[in-house]
Design a protein around this motif. Sequence first.
Motif, PDB file in Angstrom:
ATOM      1  N   LEU A 263       0.840  -1.192   0.000  1.00 37.27           N
ATOM      2  CA  LEU A 263       0.000   0.000   0.000  1.00 37.27           C
ATOM      3  C   LEU A 263       0.875   1.241   0.000  1.00 37.27           C
ATOM      4  O   LEU A 263       2.041   1.185   0.420  1.00 37.27           O
ATOM      5  N   PRO A 264       0.343   2.372  -0.470  1.00 33.61           N
ATOM      6  CA  PRO A 264       1.118   3.615  -0.389  1.00 33.61           C
ATOM      7  C   PRO A 264       1.500   3.936   1.047  1.00 33.61           C
ATOM      8  O   PRO A 264       0.691   3.801   1.970  1.00 33.61           O
ATOM      9  N   ALA A 265       2.741   4.328   1.234  1.00 32.86           N
ATOM     10  CA  ALA A 265       3.224   4.639   2.577  1.00 32.86           C
ATOM     11  C   ALA A 265       2.546   5.899   3.094  1.00 32.86           C
ATOM     12  O   ALA A 265       2.271   6.833   2.332  1.00 32.86           O
ATOM     13  N   PRO A 266       2.235   5.961   4.386  1.00 35.82           N
ATOM     14  CA  PRO A 266       1.605   7.167   4.939  1.00 35.82           C
ATOM     15  C   PRO A 266       2.557   8.351   4.875  1.00 35.82           C
ATOM     16  O   PRO A 266       3.779   8.201   5.018  1.00 35.82           O
ATOM     17  N   THR A 267       1.998   9.515   4.656  1.00 38.19           N
ATOM     18  CA  THR A 267       2.795  10.729   4.553  1.00 38.19           C
ATOM     19  C   THR A 267       2.009  11.895   5.132  1.00 38.19           C
ATOM     20  O   THR A 267       0.779  11.924   5.071  1.00 38.19           O
ATOM     21  N   ALA A 268       2.721  12.852   5.690  1.00 38.02           N
ATOM     22  CA  ALA A 268       2.089  14.035   6.287  1.00 38.02           C
ATOM     23  C   ALA A 268       2.169  15.250   5.373  1.00 38.02           C
ATOM     24  O   ALA A 268       1.676  16.323   5.737  1.00 38.02           O
ATOM     25  N   TRP A 269       2.784  15.094   4.178  1.00 39.87           N
ATOM     26  CA  TRP A 269       2.953  16.258   3.307  1.00 39.87           C
ATOM     27  C   TRP A 269       1.634  16.838   2.804  1.00 39.87           C
ATOM     28  O   TRP A 269       1.542  18.062   2.610  1.00 39.87           O
ATOM     29  N   PRO A 270       0.573  16.058   2.543  1.00 40.60           N
ATOM     30  CA  PRO A 270      -0.703  16.699   2.155  1.00 40.60           C
ATOM     31  C   PRO A 270      -1.255  17.634   3.220  1.00 40.60           C
ATOM     32  O   PRO A 270      -1.823  18.684   2.901  1.00 40.60           O
ATOM     33  N   ILE A 271      -1.063  17.280   4.493  1.00 36.70           N
ATOM     34  CA  ILE A 271      -1.529  18.165   5.568  1.00 36.70           C
ATOM     35  C   ILE A 271      -0.709  19.445   5.585  1.00 36.70           C
ATOM     36  O   ILE A 271      -1.230  20.547   5.800  1.00 36.70           O
ATOM     37  N   VAL A 272       0.613  19.303   5.352  1.00 37.77           N
ATOM     38  CA  VAL A 272       1.467  20.499   5.305  1.00 37.77           C
ATOM     39  C   VAL A 272       1.054  21.398   4.142  1.00 37.77           C
ATOM     40  O   VAL A 272       0.996  22.624   4.259  1.00 37.77           O
ATOM     41  N   LEU A 273       0.749  20.781   3.002  1.00 43.95           N
ATOM     42  CA  LEU A 273       0.304  21.556   1.847  1.00 43.95           C
ATOM     43  C   LEU A 273      -1.009  22.282   2.132  1.00 43.95           C
ATOM     44  O   LEU A 273      -1.162  23.473   1.802  1.00 43.95           O
ATOM     45  N   ALA A 274      -1.956  21.596   2.757  1.00 50.87           N
ATOM     46  CA  ALA A 274      -3.232  22.233   3.086  1.00 50.87           C
ATOM     47  C   ALA A 274      -3.039  23.364   4.093  1.00 50.87           C
ATOM     48  O   ALA A 274      -3.688  24.420   4.000  1.00 50.87           O
ATOM     49  N   PHE A 275      -2.139  23.181   5.049  1.00 50.22           N
ATOM     50  CA  PHE A 275      -1.869  24.239   6.021  1.00 50.22           C
ATOM     51  C   PHE A 275      -1.249  25.455   5.347  1.00 50.22           C
ATOM     52  O   PHE A 275      -1.552  26.606   5.696  1.00 50.22           O
ATOM     53  N   GLY A 276      -0.374  25.209   4.351  1.00 45.01           N
ATOM     54  CA  GLY A 276       0.207  26.325   3.619  1.00 45.01           C
ATOM     55  C   GLY A 276      -0.831  27.105   2.843  1.00 45.01           C
ATOM     56  O   GLY A 276      -0.791  28.338   2.795  1.00 45.01           O
ATOM     57  N   VAL A 277      -1.797  26.405   2.224  1.00 43.69           N
ATOM     58  CA  VAL A 277      -2.877  27.090   1.512  1.00 43.69           C
ATOM     59  C   VAL A 277      -3.715  27.921   2.481  1.00 43.69           C
ATOM     60  O   VAL A 277      -4.129  29.051   2.176  1.00 43.69           O
ATOM     61  N   THR A 278      -3.971  27.367   3.676  1.00 42.13           N
ATOM     62  CA  THR A 278      -4.752  28.096   4.680  1.00 42.13           C
ATOM     63  C   THR A 278      -4.047  29.377   5.092  1.00 42.13           C
ATOM     64  O   THR A 278      -4.661  30.455   5.190  1.00 42.13           O
ATOM     65  N   LEU A 279      -2.724  29.293   5.351  1.00 41.41           N
ATOM     66  CA  LEU A 279      -1.976  30.499   5.723  1.00 41.41           C
ATOM     67  C   LEU A 279      -1.930  31.502   4.567  1.00 41.41           C
ATOM     68  O   LEU A 279      -2.029  32.712   4.782  1.00 41.41           O
ATOM     69  N   LEU A 280      -1.795  30.994   3.344  1.00 46.72           N
ATOM     70  CA  LEU A 280      -1.736  31.887   2.185  1.00 46.72           C
ATOM     71  C   LEU A 280      -3.019  32.687   2.034  1.00 46.72           C
ATOM     72  O   LEU A 280      -2.988  33.895   1.784  1.00 46.72           O
ATOM     73  N   LEU A 281      -4.175  32.026   2.193  1.00 48.21           N
ATOM     74  CA  LEU A 281      -5.453  32.733   2.077  1.00 48.21           C
ATOM     75  C   LEU A 281      -5.756  33.543   3.331  1.00 48.21           C
ATOM     76  O   LEU A 281      -6.403  34.588   3.259  1.00 48.21           O
ATOM     77  N   GLY A 282      -5.313  33.043   4.494  1.00 52.25           N
ATOM     78  CA  GLY A 282      -5.542  33.804   5.722  1.00 52.25           C
ATOM     79  C   GLY A 282      -4.794  35.120   5.746  1.00 52.25           C
ATOM     80  O   GLY A 282      -5.197  36.069   6.409  1.00 52.25           O
ATOM     81  N   GLY A 283      -3.659  35.196   5.016  1.00 49.71           N
ATOM     82  CA  GLY A 283      -2.933  36.454   4.962  1.00 49.71           C
ATOM     83  C   GLY A 283      -3.676  37.555   4.249  1.00 49.71           C
ATOM     84  O   GLY A 283      -3.381  38.735   4.440  1.00 49.71           O
ATOM     85  N   LEU A 284      -4.667  37.191   3.418  1.00 51.80           N
ATOM     86  CA  LEU A 284      -5.462  38.221   2.738  1.00 51.80           C
ATOM     87  C   LEU A 284      -6.292  39.024   3.723  1.00 51.80           C
ATOM     88  O   LEU A 284      -6.633  40.176   3.462  1.00 51.80           O
ATOM     89  N   ALA A 285      -6.654  38.388   4.857  1.00 54.79           N
ATOM     90  CA  ALA A 285      -7.464  39.075   5.860  1.00 54.79           C
ATOM     91  C   ALA A 285      -6.635  39.581   7.028  1.00 54.79           C
ATOM     92  O   ALA A 285      -7.151  40.309   7.864  1.00 54.79           O
ATOM     93  N   THR A 286      -5.346  39.202   7.130  1.00 52.72           N
ATOM     94  CA  THR A 286      -4.507  39.612   8.256  1.00 52.72           C
ATOM     95  C   THR A 286      -3.350  40.488   7.777  1.00 52.72           C
ATOM     96  O   THR A 286      -3.446  41.704   7.775  1.00 52.72           O
TER      97      THR A 286
END
Length: 288
Positions: free
Chosen positions: A20-43
């Motif tokens: 099976l594909p090995a577990p990875t945390a990089w998708p969560i890191v990517l989603a967190f980066g998108v959240t910070l990128l969009l959150g900066g529009l309001a902060t």
Amino acid sequence: MVSTASRTEVPERTPSAIRLPAPTAWPIVLAFGVTLLLGGLATSSSISILGMIVLLTGCIGWFRDVLPNEKEETIAVEADVKAAPTRRREVERLAIAPELPRALLPLESYRVSAGIKGGIAGSVAMAVLACLYGFLKQGSVWYPINLLAATAYGQSLRFGSTSLSSFHLDSFLTAVVIHGITSLLVGLLYGAMLPMFPRRPVLLGGFLAPILWTGLLYSLLGLINPLLNRLIDWRWFVASQFAFGVVAGLVVMRQQRVRTRQFVPFLIRAGIEAPGISQEKPGKDEPR
């Protein structure tokens, strides 16, 4: 040619392990980066810059997990565990509606008119308490009416302390419409919710719902009505909410309940003729 009798079916063997594909945390890191990128529009822009860095880091890490070779891990396959048999032959049923094989709760509900009556009674109780506040604290019953009218009547935002204590026909009509529509909607909500809490409906209608409603208004009142948010007396406001909830809940509870239709098709509940589902109406030549 091989005869059918000589064929022997070989049962499929379950593999002992799968990849099976090995577990990875990089998708969560990517989603967190998108959240910070969009959150900066309001902060601030620094949050967006940090989000872009985290986003690129997540993309690089995720790409390295799948390209050029996908990282996998070996998982051992275990045989299915058979469920333990039970000796119980019948499903245990609650003694709520023994005449129904399957019941939709609540079994009884209030009519729409019950919610309307509760909303009207609650609005009267709330208006009396609000006018009492205006008379005792501000010296005029028109003070809370003009504050409420500022929700939709922009001219009220320019009123001073003297104008707030005076009668204005436009503000009065606006406040009546706002108070009436809101009270009717909340009364209908009470009529729909109280049958779901048959043990202590007054606790829901008189205390729990006003607390939730007051908390919601406390966070949004600055956007809805800035003038009311600046001049409101929260102690009297909470008291008026409790008065509305108790009176509306008691009025709704005193109304007659009707039996809910159990598993009736929507076409029948909507009053639409449904051949094959409901009985057809007799024709002109048939006896009624």
